[in-house]
Design a protein around this motif. Sequence first.
Motif, short mmCIF file in Angstrom:
data_model
loop_
_atom_site.label_atom_id
_atom_site.label_comp_id
_atom_site.label_asym_id
_atom_site.label_seq_id
_atom_site.Cartn_x
_atom_site.Cartn_y
_atom_site.Cartn_z
N TYR A 1 71.85 23.55 74.08
CA TYR A 1 73.18 22.98 73.97
C TYR A 1 74.10 23.55 75.06
O TYR A 1 74.85 22.82 75.70
CB TYR A 1 73.77 23.27 72.58
CG TYR A 1 75.18 22.78 72.43
CD1 TYR A 1 75.44 21.43 72.29
CD2 TYR A 1 76.25 23.67 72.44
CE1 TYR A 1 76.74 20.97 72.17
CE2 TYR A 1 77.55 23.22 72.33
CZ TYR A 1 77.79 21.87 72.19
OH TYR A 1 79.08 21.42 72.08
N VAL A 2 74.00 24.85 75.29
CA VAL A 2 74.84 25.48 76.31
C VAL A 2 74.49 24.93 77.69
O VAL A 2 75.37 24.60 78.49
CB VAL A 2 74.69 27.02 76.26
CG1 VAL A 2 75.31 27.68 77.47
CG2 VAL A 2 75.31 27.57 74.99
N LEU A 3 73.20 24.82 77.99
CA LEU A 3 72.79 24.27 79.29
C LEU A 3 73.22 22.82 79.45
O LEU A 3 73.63 22.40 80.53
CB LEU A 3 71.28 24.39 79.45
CG LEU A 3 70.74 25.79 79.71
CD1 LEU A 3 69.21 25.76 79.70
CD2 LEU A 3 71.24 26.32 81.03
N TYR A 4 73.14 22.04 78.38
CA TYR A 4 73.55 20.64 78.44
C TYR A 4 75.04 20.52 78.74
O TYR A 4 75.44 19.74 79.60
CB TYR A 4 73.21 19.95 77.12
CG TYR A 4 73.69 18.53 77.04
CD1 TYR A 4 73.02 17.52 77.70
CD2 TYR A 4 74.83 18.21 76.30
CE1 TYR A 4 73.46 16.21 77.63
CE2 TYR A 4 75.27 16.91 76.23
CZ TYR A 4 74.60 15.91 76.90
OH TYR A 4 75.04 14.62 76.84
N THR A 5 75.86 21.30 78.04
CA THR A 5 77.31 21.21 78.29
C THR A 5 77.65 21.71 79.69
O THR A 5 78.52 21.14 80.36
CB THR A 5 78.09 22.02 77.25
OG1 THR A 5 77.60 23.36 77.21
CG2 THR A 5 77.96 21.40 75.87
N TYR A 6 76.97 22.75 80.17
CA TYR A 6 77.19 23.25 81.53
C TYR A 6 76.83 22.19 82.56
O TYR A 6 77.56 21.97 83.53
CB TYR A 6 76.37 24.52 81.75
CG TYR A 6 76.45 25.05 83.15
CD1 TYR A 6 77.60 25.69 83.61
CD2 TYR A 6 75.38 24.92 84.03
CE1 TYR A 6 77.68 26.17 84.91
CE2 TYR A 6 75.45 25.39 85.32
CZ TYR A 6 76.59 26.02 85.76
OH TYR A 6 76.67 26.49 87.03
N ALA A 7 75.71 21.51 82.35
CA ALA A 7 75.27 20.47 83.28
C ALA A 7 76.25 19.30 83.28
O ALA A 7 76.51 18.71 84.33
CB ALA A 7 73.87 20.01 82.94
N GLN A 8 76.78 18.96 82.12
CA GLN A 8 77.72 17.85 82.05
C GLN A 8 78.98 18.15 82.85
O GLN A 8 79.57 17.26 83.45
CB GLN A 8 78.10 17.55 80.60
CG GLN A 8 76.97 16.96 79.78
CD GLN A 8 76.57 15.59 80.25
OE1 GLN A 8 77.40 14.77 80.57
NE2 GLN A 8 75.28 15.36 80.32
N LYS A 9 79.40 19.40 82.86
CA LYS A 9 80.63 19.78 83.57
C LYS A 9 80.41 19.91 85.07
O LYS A 9 81.29 19.57 85.85
CB LYS A 9 81.15 21.11 83.02
CG LYS A 9 81.68 21.01 81.61
CD LYS A 9 82.13 22.37 81.12
CE LYS A 9 82.56 22.32 79.68
NZ LYS A 9 82.88 23.64 79.14
#
Length: 83
Positions: free
Chosen positions: A46-54
């Motif tokens: 989840y953390v990697l996904y949100t970081y990638a989205q930003k």
Amino acid sequence: MASKVPPSFGRAGKVINDSGPKGFNPGLIVLLVVVGLLLIFLVGNYVLYTYAQKTLPGRKKKPISKKKLKKERLKKGVAAPGE
């Protein structure tokens, strides 16, 4: 008479008292480790996904070929240039 306990019950009481807590159940330890690893995996994803989205730029659209443009214009009723 009430103070006398039959021998069979007396021994059972001693066995129950001797079988006190002797540490964690190995099955419980395995379960906690597996659940902990699964939780770490999900939170990390989840953390990697949100970081990638930003941080990552959006995907570029594929260029539309000239044939497709011509077909779409003909469907709309607009004459293609040069015809």
